[in-house]
Write a protein that holds these residues in place. Structure first.
Motif, PDB file in Angstrom:
ATOM      1  N   UNK A  72       0.838  -1.194   0.000  1.00 22.07           N
ATOM      2  CA  UNK A  72       0.000   0.000   0.000  1.00 22.07           C
ATOM      3  C   UNK A  72       0.873   1.244   0.000  1.00 22.07           C
ATOM      4  N   UNK A  73       0.269   2.359  -0.351  1.00 22.42           N
ATOM      5  CA  UNK A  73       1.004   3.619  -0.337  1.00 22.42           C
ATOM      6  C   UNK A  73       1.346   4.029   1.091  1.00 22.42           C
ATOM      7  N   UNK A  74       2.604   4.338   1.330  1.00 23.29           N
ATOM      8  CA  UNK A  74       3.044   4.762   2.647  1.00 23.29           C
ATOM      9  C   UNK A  74       2.394   6.093   3.045  1.00 23.29           C
ATOM     10  N   UNK A  75       2.331   7.041   2.102  1.00 26.77           N
ATOM     11  CA  UNK A  75       1.840   8.380   2.424  1.00 26.77           C
ATOM     12  C   UNK A  75       0.325   8.436   2.616  1.00 26.77           C
ATOM     13  N   UNK A  76      -0.361   7.306   2.394  1.00 26.39           N
ATOM     14  CA  UNK A  76      -1.812   7.276   2.604  1.00 26.39           C
ATOM     15  C   UNK A  76      -2.191   6.476   3.851  1.00 26.39           C
TER      16      UNK A  76
END
Length: 248
Positions: free
Chosen positions: A137-141
């Motif tokens: 998954x996206x880290x920044x989300x």
């Protein structure tokens, strides 16, 4: 001269309940006929990287002989450079509702024009897409991202805002590892920005480190860090009792 406004990857059909595992950790795959040999070789180089760092293995199959669950790889027949000679990188991952085919598709050629001159960035995008296809998954989300970074919405066009929203259904796979700003799965400070060059006033950063966060000198990366590899290994390798190939 080379500039990339953003690398935004569209994901369709994935959810926190998605089963990203593959039987015996083997991914049967095929390339669509239109994919060039050069683009195939670049994508295969990132498959090899995954094989070297995880228990996952890729197995090429004829299109007519793939099992129900497989990876299909496509590349649109559109040149890398836009009309102004700027490099374009974008694509998508699509999961079918029945859990069978996973489609990885690049919107543009991967090895011509500026893409050929900036191979490491193209390889980074493909590795990033493969990670998404296998459950990263996206880290920044992540729901805890505001503890580490700040999102400058003033720098983000409305059409790109959704790509920066917190994902409340982030998989446990992503939440089980430390938050790292220099992750392959973290947008850079120029990702999705409304301005990244001098002609519009210089970089308007979309993501900056939260004040006091001294572990965020680099935001985003074209390479996977140890935490990224750990994320894949914990989900695909450690869970079934096999030892991860990499020591941490």
């Amino acid at each position: 001269r080379m500039n990339i406004l953003s690398i935004l990857i569209l994901i369709v059909g994935a959810s926190s309940r998605q089963n990203f595992k593959w039987e015996n950790n083997i991914i049967p795959y095929y390339f669509e006929d239109s994919v060039s040999t050069e683009d195939m070789d670049l994508i295969k180089s990132q498959m090899i990287l995954i094989e070297e760092n995880t228990c996952l293995q890729f197995s090429a199959k004829p299109k007519d002989d793939v099992p129900r669950r497989h990876l299909r790889i496509a590349v649109n027949q559109t040149q890398c450079n836009d009309a102004d000679g700027k490099m374009r990188l974008s694509g998508g991952i699509k999961f079918t509702e029945d859990g069978g085919e996973v489609l990885l598709k690049s919107s543009y050629h991967l090895t011509d024009g500026e893409c050929g001159e900036n191979e490491y960035k193209v390889k980074g995008m493909i590795l990033h897409m493969l990670f998404l296809a296998f459950g990263a998954s996206y880290m920044h989300r992540r729901p805890d991202r505001d503890q580490y970074v700040q999102i400058n919405t003033d720098c983000i066009p409305d059409k790109n805002l959704k790509a920066f929203e917190i994902n409340t259904t982030t998989t446990w796979m992503a939440m089980s590892v430390p938050y790292t700003c220099d992750s392959l799965m973290h947008y850079r400070n120029d990702s999705g920005t409304k301005c990244s060059e001098d002609s519009c006033g210089g970089l308007c950063p979309t993501i900056v480190a939260r004040p006091g966060n001294t572990d965020c000198d680099k935001i985003g990366s074209y390479e996977a860090n140890d935490v990224d590899w750990l994320m894949l290994n914990m989900y695909h390798c450690a869970q079934d009792g096999t030892a991860a190939k990499q020591d941490y």
